[in-house]
Design a protein around this motif. Structure first.
Motif, mmCIF file in Angstrom:
data_model
loop_
_atom_site.group_PDB
_atom_site.id
_atom_site.type_symbol
_atom_site.label_atom_id
_atom_site.label_comp_id
_atom_site.label_asym_id
_atom_site.label_seq_id
_atom_site.Cartn_x
_atom_site.Cartn_y
_atom_site.Cartn_z
ATOM 1 N N THR A 26 7.604 1.346 -1.705
ATOM 2 C CA THR A 26 8.387 2.264 -2.728
ATOM 3 C C THR A 26 9.279 1.368 -3.623
ATOM 4 O O THR A 26 9.731 0.273 -3.180
ATOM 5 C CB THR A 26 9.390 3.161 -2.136
ATOM 6 O OG1 THR A 26 8.793 4.083 -1.047
ATOM 7 C CG2 THR A 26 10.219 4.133 -3.052
ATOM 8 N N LYS A 28 11.957 -0.587 -5.989
ATOM 9 C CA LYS A 28 13.325 -0.377 -5.843
ATOM 10 C C LYS A 28 14.091 0.581 -6.542
ATOM 11 O O LYS A 28 13.600 0.757 -8.048
ATOM 12 C CB LYS A 28 13.926 -1.915 -6.154
ATOM 13 C CG LYS A 28 15.335 -2.121 -5.887
ATOM 14 C CD LYS A 28 15.799 -3.390 -6.150
ATOM 15 C CE LYS A 28 17.275 -3.459 -6.010
ATOM 16 N NZ LYS A 28 17.834 -4.819 -5.982
ATOM 17 N N GLY A 30 13.155 3.633 -6.379
ATOM 18 C CA GLY A 30 12.317 4.926 -6.365
ATOM 19 C C GLY A 30 12.451 5.549 -5.428
ATOM 20 O O GLY A 30 13.379 5.485 -4.750
ATOM 21 N N THR A 31 11.309 6.539 -5.287
ATOM 22 C CA THR A 31 11.556 7.611 -4.545
ATOM 23 C C THR A 31 10.203 7.574 -3.637
ATOM 24 O O THR A 31 9.241 7.647 -4.327
ATOM 25 C CB THR A 31 11.968 9.252 -4.865
ATOM 26 O OG1 THR A 31 12.942 8.945 -5.599
ATOM 27 C CG2 THR A 31 11.901 10.124 -3.859
ATOM 28 N N CYS A 32 10.323 7.869 -2.432
ATOM 29 C CA CYS A 32 8.968 7.707 -1.678
ATOM 30 C C CYS A 32 8.468 9.588 -1.618
ATOM 31 O O CYS A 32 9.564 10.170 -1.614
ATOM 32 C CB CYS A 32 9.373 7.453 -0.174
ATOM 33 S SG CYS A 32 8.019 7.577 0.949
ATOM 34 N N THR A 33 7.336 9.585 -1.938
ATOM 35 C CA THR A 33 7.001 10.769 -2.049
ATOM 36 C C THR A 33 5.869 11.078 -0.974
ATOM 37 O O THR A 33 5.011 10.305 -0.582
ATOM 38 C CB THR A 33 6.455 11.363 -3.416
ATOM 39 O OG1 THR A 33 5.136 10.577 -3.890
ATOM 40 C CG2 THR A 33 7.432 11.040 -4.432
#
Length: 132
Positions: A26, A28, A30-33
């Motif tokens: 992921t 920096k 950001g969002t894990c999806t």
């Protein structure tokens, strides 16, 4: 991330490995999806490809066949019973007993509550993706 929990059957070490890899993948800030799960899982399986292939190479043909049958079932019981043997085109119960003993001793298969399953959840997923 319930999908990760389900796929790895709630086993802490494998979930932690997967989550660590997802965190690393992921960006920096950001969002894990959920869309990251399959590529990350494939990355883990590919990283271990040579290890898992070598592990299979060390097994006899009968042991491989039994391992693959157990992985296909997920959790297998009555592995010497007629239905299981016929469904997976396995050999005699004595051959199965010998093979399961070896697989357990090598810590490839475990037995819990009378059911056999692959110990390494990533190995199980690797077998399903490559041989299943």
């Amino acid at each position: 991330m319930c999908d990760v929990y389900t796929r790895l059957e709630g086993v802490t070490w494998f979930i932690q490995k997967m989550m660590n890899k997802l965190f690393s993948d992921t960006e920096k800030g950001g969002t894990c999806t959920i869309n990251m799960v399959n590529p990350t899982l494939n990355e883990i399986l590919n990283e271990n490809d040579h290890i898992y292939a070598d592990l299979l190479y060390q097994l006899s043909q009968r042991q491989k066949e039994l391992l693959i049958a157990i992985v296909k079932e997920g959790k297998a019981e009555s592995i010497t019973g007629g239905n299981f043997v016929k469904k997976h085109n396995l050999n005699t119960p004595s051959t199965i007993q010998s093979s399961i003993s070896t697989l357990i001793n090598k810590q490839i298969i475990t037995r819990r509550d009378g059911k056999y399953e692959a110990y390494d959840k990533f190995f199980s997923l690797w077998i399903k993706s490559r041989l299943g």
